[in-house]
Write a protein that holds these residues in place. Sequence first.
Motif, mmCIF file in Angstrom:
data_model
loop_
_atom_site.group_PDB
_atom_site.id
_atom_site.type_symbol
_atom_site.label_atom_id
_atom_site.label_comp_id
_atom_site.label_asym_id
_atom_site.label_seq_id
_atom_site.Cartn_x
_atom_site.Cartn_y
_atom_site.Cartn_z
ATOM 1 N N LEU A 1 39.644 46.551 37.902
ATOM 2 C CA LEU A 1 38.435 45.912 38.420
ATOM 3 C C LEU A 1 38.654 44.420 38.635
ATOM 4 C CD1 LEU A 1 35.652 47.666 36.304
ATOM 5 C CD2 LEU A 1 36.101 47.955 38.752
ATOM 6 N N GLY B 1 41.079 44.014 41.547
ATOM 7 C CA GLY B 1 40.396 44.536 42.726
ATOM 8 C C GLY B 1 39.366 43.574 43.269
ATOM 9 N N ALA B 2 38.713 42.835 42.390
ATOM 10 C CA ALA B 2 37.742 41.836 42.838
ATOM 11 C C ALA B 2 38.428 40.735 43.642
ATOM 12 C CB ALA B 2 37.013 41.240 41.633
ATOM 13 N N ALA C 1 39.312 42.115 47.027
ATOM 14 C CA ALA C 1 38.117 42.232 47.866
ATOM 15 C C ALA C 1 37.749 40.897 48.496
ATOM 16 C CB ALA C 1 36.952 42.768 47.036
ATOM 17 N N VAL D 1 35.316 39.021 37.412
ATOM 18 C CA VAL D 1 34.476 40.046 38.041
ATOM 19 C C VAL D 1 33.094 39.486 38.379
ATOM 20 C CG1 VAL D 1 33.357 42.274 37.706
ATOM 21 C CG2 VAL D 1 35.717 41.948 36.960
ATOM 22 N N VAL E 1 38.129 46.996 45.411
ATOM 23 C CA VAL E 1 37.954 47.544 44.057
ATOM 24 C C VAL E 1 38.728 48.851 43.909
ATOM 25 C CG1 VAL E 1 36.277 48.497 42.442
ATOM 26 C CG2 VAL E 1 35.736 46.414 43.707
ATOM 27 N N LEU F 1 41.906 49.684 41.327
ATOM 28 C CA LEU F 1 41.836 50.784 40.357
ATOM 29 C C LEU F 1 42.980 51.774 40.552
ATOM 30 C CD1 LEU F 1 37.990 51.496 40.390
ATOM 31 C CD2 LEU F 1 39.304 50.461 38.531
#
Length: 320
Positions: free
Chosen positions: A17, A20-21, A24, A172, A273, A277
Motif C-alpha cells: 500500500l 503503491g501510493a 499512483a 498513505v 495500489v 500489492l
Amino acid sequence: MIEDFLQQFLPSTVGGLAIGAIYALVALGYTMVYGVLRLINFAHSEIFMIGSYAALGLITVVGVSAPLTGIALFGLLLAAIIVSALVAGGSAVLLEAIAYRPLRKRGAPRLAALISAIGASLFLQELFALFVIPNVFHRPGRIDTAVPRIVSRDVLFNIGNAEIRTDQVIVVLAAVVVMILLDQLVARTRIGRGIRATAQDPEAAVLMGVNIDTIVRLTFLLGGAMAGVAGVLYAMEFENLRFNIGFILGIKAFTAAVLGGIGNIRGALLGGVLLGLVENWGAIFFGSQWKDVIAFLILVIVLLFRPTGILGESLQKARA
C-alpha cells in the motif's frame, strides 16, 4: 510456500500500500498528459526525480539531524510537499514548452514527441549526474545520495502480525489526501472542466472559448506537482536518492496507469495500489529480486488482454 505466503501476507500488504501510493501519484502525471494530448510523457520519471531532490534540498537547508515529531514534522513535510510540487510542476511546464510545444505547433507526428520525451529524459538524468548533484548538493553524481531521516520508524500499532509504522501511515495518508484534492479539482472546478473538455474534443473546446495552450500547461503543472509530492514521500520512505531513480519507478508508474486505464484519474490511483500489492505478494513466492519482472509482466498481460485497463474510461468522462 503457502504457509510462507499466509505468514507474510499482512506485512507485504502494508508495504504494498505504501509503495503503491507513490506509484499512483506518479501515474497521475502520465494519465493526465495522455488524456489531454494522447502523449506518453516518458520524461515524467525525471520530473519525479527533480521533485525528490527538491525535497532533499529543503531538508538540507533546514538542517534536520534527527527524526521529528508533532508540529515540527508536520511543518517540514508540508513545506517539502509545497516546494517539491512547485519545483517539479514548474519543471514539467518548462519541459512542455521546450520538448513538446514546438512539435505540437508544427503538427509533428506523435512518434516525434515520443523521441523528444526519451531525449529529454536522458538529458535530465545526465544534467543531474554531471552538474546538479555535484555542484548543488556536493555529492558524487553517480553514487547514491543519502537522505536524513526525518520520520521515526516507530510501530504505531499492529494488525495481526503486521507492524504499522509511522512513516508508512504518513505516506498513505498524504497520498490519499493529495489524490482526493486532484480528483475533486478535475471533477468540480472550472480548470477541471477545461481539462475534460480539451480531452474530449479540442476543436469544440476552442470554439467554446477554452485556451488549449493554457490547459496543456496546467495539465503538465498538475501532473508534475503530483510527481513532486511522490518525490517527497519516496525520499522520506527510502532515504536514498540517485540521478536515475525515476527510470524503473517511472516504468512501474506507467504500468499502473495502463493497468487502471490510462487517461482515467481514478484508474491511475487503482492501478498504482494494485501494482504495489501484487509486486509485494509476488515477492513472497519468487523473492524480492523478481519485483521488477512482476511489474513488467503485468504490463505485458494488460496490453495483451485488456489494453484499456481495468476502468478503461477516458479523462473526459470523469464525473462532474
